[in-house]
Design a protein around this motif. Structure first.
Motif, short mmCIF file in Angstrom:
data_model
loop_
_atom_site.label_atom_id
_atom_site.label_comp_id
_atom_site.label_asym_id
_atom_site.label_seq_id
_atom_site.Cartn_x
_atom_site.Cartn_y
_atom_site.Cartn_z
N LEU A 126 55.69 71.83 28.72
CA LEU A 126 56.18 70.92 27.69
C LEU A 126 55.11 69.97 27.15
N PRO A 127 54.32 69.28 28.00
CA PRO A 127 53.31 68.38 27.45
C PRO A 127 52.34 69.07 26.50
N TYR A 128 51.98 70.30 26.83
CA TYR A 128 51.02 71.03 26.00
C TYR A 128 51.66 71.52 24.70
N LEU A 129 52.92 71.95 24.77
CA LEU A 129 53.61 72.40 23.56
C LEU A 129 53.83 71.23 22.59
N ILE A 130 54.20 70.07 23.12
CA ILE A 130 54.37 68.89 22.28
C ILE A 130 53.04 68.49 21.66
N THR A 131 51.97 68.56 22.46
CA THR A 131 50.63 68.25 21.95
C THR A 131 50.26 69.18 20.80
N ILE A 132 50.56 70.47 20.95
CA ILE A 132 50.24 71.44 19.90
C ILE A 132 51.00 71.11 18.62
N ILE A 133 52.29 70.81 18.73
CA ILE A 133 53.08 70.51 17.53
C ILE A 133 52.54 69.27 16.82
N LEU A 134 52.35 68.18 17.56
CA LEU A 134 51.93 66.92 16.95
C LEU A 134 50.54 67.03 16.34
N THR A 135 49.61 67.64 17.05
CA THR A 135 48.24 67.74 16.53
C THR A 135 48.14 68.77 15.41
N ALA A 136 49.02 69.77 15.41
CA ALA A 136 49.01 70.75 14.31
C ALA A 136 49.39 70.08 13.00
N ALA A 189 40.09 76.79 30.33
CA ALA A 189 40.42 76.15 31.61
C ALA A 189 39.16 75.94 32.45
N LYS A 190 38.24 76.88 32.41
CA LYS A 190 37.00 76.74 33.18
C LYS A 190 36.08 75.68 32.59
N VAL A 191 36.09 75.56 31.27
CA VAL A 191 35.25 74.56 30.62
C VAL A 191 35.64 73.16 31.07
N VAL A 192 36.94 72.91 31.21
CA VAL A 192 37.42 71.58 31.63
C VAL A 192 37.66 71.52 33.14
N ASN A 193 37.16 72.53 33.84
CA ASN A 193 37.25 72.58 35.31
C ASN A 193 38.70 72.52 35.81
N GLY A 194 39.61 73.05 34.99
CA GLY A 194 41.00 73.14 35.40
C GLY A 194 41.75 71.82 35.45
N GLN A 195 41.18 70.76 34.91
CA GLN A 195 41.84 69.45 34.96
C GLN A 195 42.89 69.34 33.84
N PRO A 196 44.14 68.97 34.18
CA PRO A 196 45.24 69.00 33.20
C PRO A 196 45.05 68.13 31.97
N ILE A 197 44.60 66.86 32.17
CA ILE A 197 44.47 65.96 31.03
C ILE A 197 43.35 66.41 30.09
N PRO A 198 42.13 66.70 30.59
CA PRO A 198 41.10 67.23 29.68
C PRO A 198 41.53 68.52 28.99
N LEU A 199 42.31 69.32 29.69
CA LEU A 199 42.81 70.56 29.07
C LEU A 199 43.73 70.24 27.90
N MET A 200 44.59 69.24 28.07
CA MET A 200 45.48 68.84 26.99
C MET A 200 44.71 68.30 25.79
N VAL A 201 43.67 67.50 26.07
CA VAL A 201 42.84 66.97 24.99
C VAL A 201 42.12 68.12 24.29
N GLY A 202 41.62 69.08 25.07
CA GLY A 202 40.91 70.22 24.49
C GLY A 202 41.79 71.06 23.60
#
Length: 440
Positions: free
Chosen positions: A140-150, A90-103
């Motif tokens: 939910l957005p992050y969990l869906i991201t994890i499933i699809l990218t996994a 979270a600190k690496v992406v400065n707490g920004q939601p979209i960069p966090l999702m990409v990360g």
């Protein structure tokens, strides 16, 4: 009489599967109970016997692998290392939601390629749930991201997804390097496209976080969340050894399940003074494990009565042995079917069928193997029960009161599968079929 009994068994197996699937989708009854009830009903009606269910249809390798990794993660979580990783990311992406999702999507994809997607989601889901709670973001957005990218990341390598492991074991010349050369390029392309789509779809839900919350985040010391005890070093060391064992699988050919069980048992033994085994077992996602057992029993009913084998052989009949039609139909059928049932039993049924294609004059079967691998792995994104990783994420999320609705996931998963299969069709046609078509 035998023919009539067989016809009845076919009807029962299909009906039980469809009814169970409807109840699983409705989510009104616990999905593990539905799957197990369906499996027991198949036993009671004589579709198959208990011995067949236990020895042939329930994939104990998958169940044992999941159990072992759940034990490793449950013990490691007590050290605070997941909170440490969450705050650091979270600190690496400065707490920004979209960069966090990409990360988190990138880490999941890479982890799924280098380990396997089930292990990766077991490691990352606790991290992202901790992080979304910390930043008060929707999970939910992050969990869906994890499933699809996994599933996309797992497509890239021999050890990334169970179907690839099964194909690699059945076809000796398809090595770890072969999968990197043939499936990794399209996996990388799909990862980029899917992340762009997800960022667009979730842009309104993942708005900028309040500056005060970001300041609070940046002030946090991630190291303070680590419990610096012998357990920290023991769990990280054994987890690292287990992961290394996965990576060395192509060299030593030790079963992944054996590696995971050795790691789990070793960690349980050496950490007994700090963590009681009973407490660890209480954190295992038993609902998820029993759901897998029930799901394998349901699909086993379709296997027993020949539905999956008949589907596989119908592909050859429809295409009349034409390599181009066979490869592309195999891609789409495996992609669609893997979204409905777990991709493991479907691939198990298809492997001997593809080997039989040599008798029809197909000298170069590689396009068929790559079609099966891509279809089965990418098709797993269609529903929450399409792949092992999906079921695990749903179980971990539900345990933290972050339930993923079955139908809601399909609204994201099915379009991604269709896009993936379209791109895979173009890829397979131009890379394999156009240059290397075999004359009939």
């Amino acid at each position: 009489m035998n023919e009539r009994r067989r016809s009845m068994s076919v009807t029962i197996a299909i009906a039980v599967f469809i009814i169970s699937y409807i109840f699983i989708m409705s989510e009104k009854i616990n999905r593990a109970l539905v799957a197990l009830a369906g499996g027991v009903l198949l036993l009671l009606t004589g579709v198959y016997g208990w011995e067949d269910a236990v020895t042939s249809y329930i994939d104990w390798h998958t169940v044992a692998l999941l159990f072992a990794m759940m034990v490793l993660v449950a013990i490691t979580k007590k050290t605070g290392v997941f909170s440490y990783i969450a705050i650091w990311l979270a600190k690496v992406v400065n707490g920004q939601p979209i960069p966090l999702m990409v990360g988190i999507g990138f880490l999941t994809a890479v982890g799924s390629a280098l380990l396997d997607n089930v292990t990766t989601v077991l490691l990352f889901v606790p991290v992202i749930l901790t992080l979304t709670n910390l930043l008060q973001l929707p999970s939910l957005p992050y969990l869906i991201t994890i499933i699809l990218t996994a599933n996309i990341g797992g497509t890239a390598t021999l050890i990334g997804d169970p179907p690839n492991i099964m194909i690699g074991q059945a076809v000796p010349h398809l090595t770890f390097i072969s999968f990197l050369q043939h499936t990794a390029p399209i996996a990388a392309l799909l990862f980029v496209l899917v992340m762009i789509i997800l960022c667009f779809l979730f842009r309104k839900q993942l708005k900028k976080i309040d500056d005060n919350r970001i300041q609070e985040l940046m002030k946090m010391e991630e190291a303070s969340y680590l419990v610096k005890s012998p357990l920290l070093y023991q769990s990280l060391s054994i987890l690292t050894l287990t992961i290394t064992g996965f990576l060395l699988h192509p060299v030593f050919h030790i079963d992944l399940t054996i590696i995971a069980l050795c790691g789990a048992i070793l960690l349980l033994v050496i950490s007994e003074k700090e963590v009681e085994a009973e407490a660890v077992f209480q954190q295992v996602e038993w609902v998820t494990l029993f759901f897998f057992i029930g799901l394998f029993m349901l699909v086993g009913g379709l296997e027993e009565v020949g539905v999956i084998d008949e589907l596989a052989r119908s592909i050859m009949w429809l295409t009349e042995g034409d390599m181009t039609y066979t490869a592309l139909l195999l891609l789409w059928v495996s992609g669609i079917f893997s979204g409905i049932v777990d991709n493991i039993p479907f691939v198990a049924a298809m492997i001997p069928v593809i080997k039989e294609f040599e008798t029809y004059g197909m000298a170069n079967l590689d396009p068929l193997w790559w079609s099966l691998a891509l279809g089965a792995c990418l098709g797993g994104n269609g529903t929450l029960i399409g792949a092992s990783a999906n079921v695990v994420v749903a179980g971990l999320a539900e345990a933290q009161n972050k339930k993923i609705a079955f139908v809601k996931f399909m609204l994201y998963g099915i379009p991604v599968v269709i896009l993936s299969l379209i791109i895979a069709t173009i890829y397979i046609y131009f890379r394999y079929l156009l240059p290397f078509q075999q004359p009939l």
